[in-house]
Each structure stands twice: as structure tokens, then as C-alpha cells.
Scaffold this active site. Sequence first.
Site, short mmCIF file in Angstrom:
data_model
loop_
_atom_site.label_atom_id
_atom_site.label_comp_id
_atom_site.label_asym_id
_atom_site.label_seq_id
_atom_site.Cartn_x
_atom_site.Cartn_y
_atom_site.Cartn_z
CB THR A 99 -0.92 0.01 1.19
OG1 THR A 99 -1.67 -1.16 1.16
CG2 THR A 99 -1.62 1.30 1.40
CB THR A 177 0.90 -3.87 6.42
OG1 THR A 177 -0.55 -3.89 5.83
CG2 THR A 177 1.42 -2.53 6.34
CG ASP A 178 -2.04 -7.97 4.02
OD1 ASP A 178 -2.37 -7.25 4.46
OD2 ASP A 178 -2.79 -8.78 3.00
CE LYS A 256 -2.24 -5.38 8.64
NZ LYS A 256 -2.38 -5.29 7.19
#
Lengths: 449, 614
Positions: A99, A177-178, A256
Site C-alpha cells: 500500500t 503490511t500483510d 500484525k
Amino acid sequence: MYSRVVLEALKKIGAEEGDSIRLFSPSRSYEGVLLPSPQEDSSVLVLKLKNGYNVGVSFEAGSSLEKLPVEKKRPGAIPKVVLPPSRNPGISILACGGTIGTHVDYATGGVFMSRAPEEVLGTTPELGAAVRIEEMASPFTLASEDMQPWHWRTLAEEAARLLNRSETRGIVVTHGTDTLHFTASVLSFMLQGLGKPVAVVGAQRSPDRGSFDGRMNLLCAAYYAGYSDFGEVAAVMHGSASDDFCYAHRGTKVRKMHTSARAAFQSVNDAPLAKIHPDGKIEPLNSRYRKRSDSQVTVDARFEEKTALLKLFPNASPELLDFLVQKGYRGVVLEAFALGHVPTGKSGTQMGHFDESRSWIPAVKRAVGAGMVVAVTSQSLYGRVSPTVYRNLRLLSGAGATFCRDLLPETAYVKLACALGRANGPAAARALLLENWAFEYNDRLSALE
Amino acid sequence: MDFQKAGFKAGLEVHQRLDTRKLFCDCYADPNKHEFRESRRLHRRLYAVASELGELDPTARFEAGKARQFTYLVDDASSCLVECDEEPPHALNPAALAIALQVAQMLNMRVVDEVYTMRKQVLDGSAVSGFQRTTLVALNGVLETPEGQVPVDTLCLEEESAGIVETREEEAVYRLDRLGIPLLEIATAPSLSSPSHVKNAAEALGSLLRVTAKVQRGLGTIRQDLNVSIAGGARVEIKGAQELKLLPMLAENEALRQQRLLEVKKQLDANPVSLSTRDFVPVDVTELLASSASEFAKKNRSPSSCVLALKLKGFSGFFKRELMPQHTLGREVAGYVKQFSSAKGFLHSDEELQEKYGFSAAEVTSLRKSLECESSDLFALCFGPEALCRKALEVVFRRCQQLLQGVPNETRKAEGPVSVFLRPLPGASRMYPETDVLPIPITTELASSVQAVETAEEKKKRYLALGLNDELSSRMVRSTFFPLFEKLLSTKADASFMASTLLETSKALQREGFDTSKLKMEDWRELFALFSQGKVAKAAVPELLKHKTKNPASDFAGLVKRHHLYKFSWDQLQAAFQTLPKGLPPERLFAEFMKRFRLNAEANEVKRLLENKK
């Protein structure tokens, strides 16, 4: 994608996406710029009207199309970003997509990976005042769920190349970020002799928004890389729902913990390395760390791809483990219950109701016997697993499973794959798995906040 | 003003809050009904982002230039992670879409086949994400007004903005309860021909929206934006008119302002002034005013501040000119200074520097001298930190340059019947698709499931037939009570009596301190059922309402019993008659009976009783 009928009608008038067209039917008429359809095989034309709104208009029988003599809308040019010379500490950036590395094509509204690594810089103009960018490289860009071991190897090689430049104080890796925490672990384990800070950074909101969180993350990551005293890999992300500070989470102890919030990344079973403010202030929070040094970095990118991560659930069948053995897997991390439990059928008083074939103990024995390393972590995430507390844990341990103390399941997966890659046989891999390479084990846990 | 001759054109944009849950999440909020309780606060910054042409939108540049921090107050009861920009939007609220389709039908609009949600960049902090979500639902309708049909360009569903709590120099504070409430935005074509036409069109739209009964009511729930232009002028948007009656005045004053600005331009064209970049020469006059006795100077003086002055050649007298009632060109320019810089100490020589601000004649003369001002020149002054003063004077200079072009396109904010500068008019490139939300096909089933709504006229006609008089019917159609009234019709009580109780009696009681607004639908239903079953008399109804407001836990049946407010049966009437003093002349009997038993008997029944007794 438009349906065949629509595409043929467009072809007939020589129009394609980006052209201005008019659609007539006996009852109505629309004019606008033709945009791609977000749906498959669609017969609804997406038009951007003059007032800026997009609308969908059915291309039905009796409609006719006309191409308007208006110049075609083209995607905007790549903004030219010049890396300004300065006396600030030098850092390098590896842009890997995600992103934080996307841009919106305003003509079509699609979100795409950046076309040039420098686009990342365009989103955060403050970087120039904080650090000097030595080099921007982009070995690949992708959404992080598509990350494969070869990406990790390439990334580690690139990181080492940049880190070994004497003028480079540290590097920043921009990432989706995943799976950012997987990559942080990979770099922690593959970069041998690391002495400079490596910040892995992402964004939970895209750069097309005024509320882009990556701007502060990137700035704080640059401060971590350029100014901090940590010779470690850290995930540098928002510390709260506000734009007030970031945490540098140790790469092997971060996870996360929220699907979409800014402060999704949290340190588990360890304090973050530091709090980093967007004005450059760095507050160390963890006394246990490797200090910055100028040591040369080498890469050990050996990684056993036949490694799996398996989550336990009540009623989970041990066939799942047998399947991995059959498929030639050399290691598996079990994400077991709490202290490390798996179903054994050896508890309680109603033994008659437990089908022996549901016990995982024989399956673990079979797997270990076949040369597989079976590692145990906890789906509770916080706290450590124990091979001794309950009888069932002792049974699992006795079956040959390796208990990975306070290791996060994802970190354990990466560690086990690295250990299997490096070791000569399962016993050696088990020994490597239990070594502390990058502070992934913390023998002194503190109370939960 | 002859509006036709002046080429007056106006368009209306009405924003109406819908009474459903929020447009893109599952929260519900009606700030007029619920008290706000702060659960947490967030601190954020917003950044301008480049548009498709790689350029910043003028509004975006303007807001980002202010570099402010935003604080958001969150009440967990009325907002969730979606408003906090911490979670992607949920699907577009189908209930809001249904209302939009209904209104589109009433305005005879063309509904698009698939609706797409867009992001409209907003950087003043009122949208936490930095954009407002907006969806175009229908196009090309017609609004009936007394002056004839007005074309309606668009009908959109959009998110309400966050409500501002406080603005400070470096920070603005917003509350998130309002953010995301669905707004129906209806824009007419710029074809309203006069200020009174503006008012009539706004009224027509307002009553059309109210009959859907699914709109929020009360302060701030409907807002009218106005755009006005005259021949030779420019399209100017005026935001935030909350009172309908101010709309025609705002429209007229804006036309006047444009006319006067055109006159200024004409005059400047005839007597050219030099406003090139090299005429921008701010002079530091701090020393000159260092010991000034002026209160204004004292108030704005500090060790770190200075005074900068700027000569504007040939401008003497211009800043005194009135553009609108109570609004001079000087005040207009001050509005720009306020919005573009945070400088507070701005003055100019067309003001009464001596009389009003207490500067001495010698100070004014030496100011003029140091700036080499002739009598036809004007000077502007700014007190404060040097960078701010410089910025403020730049703004003044740029605004004066704009005078040569005539009327600038801009967005203004209503302040009573006049308006002040708010920001430049946004460019067209502020919108791009909301990729987190799927487009929604408006299928034939969906479109035909929308129920036709009775128009205000049809409703009034029906109320007349129910026995309400003309005035009561009209008032009920406009009132917030009409949905309640519709439901109470099932009690079969006299409709006209119910209407007057709801609209008149309850209002009168509230004035006397009996708060009937807390009564629930079931309470009203019980009361009117008692009445329609002949258990209470008309005159007892206000008394019962008074008792109910004091004893909200009791039901009406209990109150009737406790306070002996039941209606007499025929036998009880007879018995009551016997208690009257003997020997009263027949013409006094009725008055005496009613004096004693007004609350327990209906006049017509008493009359019948007395007839029988004759």
C-alpha cells in the site's frame, strides 16, 4: 472487463478506455470519459461525467455509441523526484510495493503499484530534511501476500549490498503490511553480522489520501535507519491511532494484530526497541539490543521451502500432519493451544468417547520418526509454551516435538525454514531452532499492559 | 436591483440529513437527540496529495498550506473505526439509497443504471480520511416552483462532515458523531432568476424532502448552499445558510457585491494603477510605532513582533467602498487575510486610524512619509511576527491584483445576510473512485420497490377530507408531528381534535412548563383511544397531559381515575344536574353546569340534557 458485445460496439466507433464517448438510446443520452469496468464481462459502461462523478450506464439493445472529438485522458506522468544532496546521514531505500508504494491513477481510479521507486519519496517530502537518500532500489514490487521465498532471498541480497556501502547508515524497506512481519523475521535471520539499522515499513492507508499514515511511518523509519543506535531489523509503524509517534518493533517479535488500524503492528513478548517521534526524537524502550556497528554483512539465504505452519483447532484430525509427511515436508510449526496443547485423548474421565485415532501423539511420533522437525508454538501468542506443565504437554514433548518457548508462530516458521536450510539433519535443525539468533527468544517476559 | 437586467443567475444545493444509520457503517447518530460523550480522542494531520495532473487542487493547496493539526473527539456510541479512518467503509446503506431513489422519483429524475461511490478530497479536517464519499444516484429532474419548473441537475448521496468544535491557529477540533450521516444532496441548475425565486425553490425542495418522513429534523439537519453569478461576474458559492429566510438576502447581497466589484474594476481600468510584483515593497515601520499610545498597537505588540506596512498606489478611498450592507472592500480584504494567514493585526489607512484606533496624527503622517504615500495612495499595516505580517500583506496585494480581473471564483461562508471569503473554488479534479466500495446496480426490482410518496399537496387534500381546517392541514403537512399523526389516525379519534392537540395544545402546555415532548407514541395512542371510546372529555385532555408530564410512569387510564377526569355517563350527567343550586334561571343553567363539570362533560351533551329538562 467489458462484455464482447460492448467491446465490439466500441471497436466499431474506434473508441477505447480513456476516450470521450456519447451513449444514446431512445430515452436518454450520456456523455463522459469511458473508464475500465471493475467487473467481469460487464455490459454496463462506466463513464466519468463532466462533473467528476462516475456512473454506470447499461449498454442495452437499441443503444448507439459515438466517439467524441475530445483528447484522450492519459494517466499522469511519473513525477520527477530529484534526490537532493545534503550533509544528513545517508540511507538507502528498497521499495517492495504494498500500500505504501501504490498510486491512484485518477483517470481510471485504479490503484496500481508505483512505476518508479522515487514515487515513494514524492509522498513524504520531509524525508529530504531528515536524511540523504543514497540509493533507491526496487528489486520487485508486489502486494505482500504474494511474497515467495525467492523474493526474500533477493531482498536479503539487495539489503546486504546497500548496507555494505560505507556511507550508508542504515536502510529502509517499504513493504506491504500483510506479511511485513514475516519479512522482518527473514531479514533478521538471513542478514549475518548485521550492525546497521534496517527499518521495514508499510502503510495501512494508501498515499492517495490526505490521511496517508505511511508518511509518518516512512519519516520515522528514516530516523531509525539514519540516526538510531540499533543494529537490528525493526518494523517501524504507527504507535497509536493518532499521528503522534511510531514504534520500532523488533523484527522477530512483531505481529500484525489488526486488519486495518494504523497501530496494527504490536510487539509480542518483548518491548518495542524504541518510540520514534516524527520530529526525529528517538526514545529507547528496550535495553536488550544489538548496538550499531559498521560490521560487514553477509547473507545466508538458505531456506527450506518444505516447511509449513499449521493451526490446531478442536476436532483437528492428525491426518493433516500425516499429509505433510507424505508430501515430503521437512518441518512444521504447530500453532497449538495455549501452553502448547494438541488433542491427545488422555484427559478427563470420559475416555470411552475419545476416538484414539484423533490423538495427535502417534502422528507426531510418526512425523518425527520420518525425520521431520515438529515445532510447537502457541495460538495465544502472548506467553511461552511449556513441555512440562501438564501430562498432555509431556506426552507431546515425549513424542519428539520441539517447544519454541515464547517464539511467535510466524517467526518460528521462518526460523525453522532457515534452520532446516542450514542444518545437516533434523537433530541439528532442532538445535539451531532453539538458538537465539536475533533476540527472537526472550527469557524474561514482563506482565501484559 | 433589476435582477433580469443584471443577468442574475442562481442555483441551489440542498443538503438534507437522512434519519437512517450512517452511509458507510452501522452507526446511528442524530446530534440533535443524543448528548455527546467523549470516549477517546485522536490527533491527526492531513496532507495535500497531487491530483491526476500531478498538480494540487487549489483548495487542497490552500488547506494544506495551513499545516494544522486536527483533533477528533470520538463518542463510541455514535462512531466506530470507520469514522476514525481505521477501517474500510462497509457497503452503502440500502435504506439511504431507497430514500434517494424515492426522492429521485418525486423529482422525475433519471436514475443511473449503476451507482459508483467517489472520493471527494476535503482537507479542512472535517473528513478524517481526507475525503468525503459521495455517490451520484440520479440526473436531470424537474422541481415545480411558483415561478415555473426548475431543472434539477443532480441527486447525490454523500457523507455528512464532522462537526467543528473549536478552531485555533495550529489546530482544529472536530466531533465525529455527525461524520458519515447520509446526506441527500440535490442541486438545481443555475436557473433561478431572482432572490425570491431562490427562496421559493428552497421551500419547495424542503417540503418535498419532509414528506418522505425519513429525514432528520432540527438545527443543522438541512443546509442550503447557493451559487450566484451576474453578467460579467463569476460563479460564487455561498455555504452554510441555515435559515431559509436569509437565502434571498444572501443572493441579493452577492449580486450586489459582484456588481460593485465590477464597478471597481471599471474604475481601475479607467485610471490604471501599478500592481506589478515590484510594487510589492513591505516596509518595516516597527520603530515608527514603537512608542505609539494606540490601544491596538499596544495589544499587538510583543518583543518578537514587528509592524510591516505596504503602500498601494492610487487605492486611497477604495477600501471604504461598501460592497454589501455593512461590508466594505476593506473588510472583504480582511476576510482573505484571515483565511490565508493567521495574522490578526491587520489595518489600513481607509480606516479611522486616529479616531478609532488611537494613532496620533504625527504617527500617520510619518507612516505616509516613510512609505512615500501621496494623498491618493492607501497603505496597509500588519502587526505580528514578521513572517506572518509579510504573508498577510502578500494576501492583501494579491487580492488587489485580482480587483483588476473583476470577480474571482470562490467559496464564501454565510454570516447572517452577508458572506465572507472561505476558500478558492475547488477544481474539478478533486474526485476519484472509492475503490473500497463496490458499485451497486439499480435493478428494475430495486427501482420498482420504491414506494411512491404522497406529495405535500396530496397529503393536505387528505387532511382536509379528514376534517382539519385549511390552516391546520397546512401546518400538519410541514410539521414534525405528521408521522405520529398518521399513526394516531387508527385510534379513530376526531382527526381535527388530535391535530390541534398535537400542534397547538401541546405547544401551549410547553410554554407553561409542561414538557409534552417526552411523550411516546404509545402514550398519545392511549390518550386518544380513551377519548375516542368516550372515556374522557375534550376539556380533560390538556389536564391529563399536564398530569402525565409530572407523572410520566403512570398511564392515562390511571391518571383519569386518580384525578376524577372520566367523562360522565348519561346517568352521571343527570345526577350532576341534581347538584346544581335550585332556582337558577334557565339561561344560567348551562354556564353553571359547565363551570362545575367542564372536565367531565362535553358541551353538546350538556345542552342536550338541558333541552330534555325543559
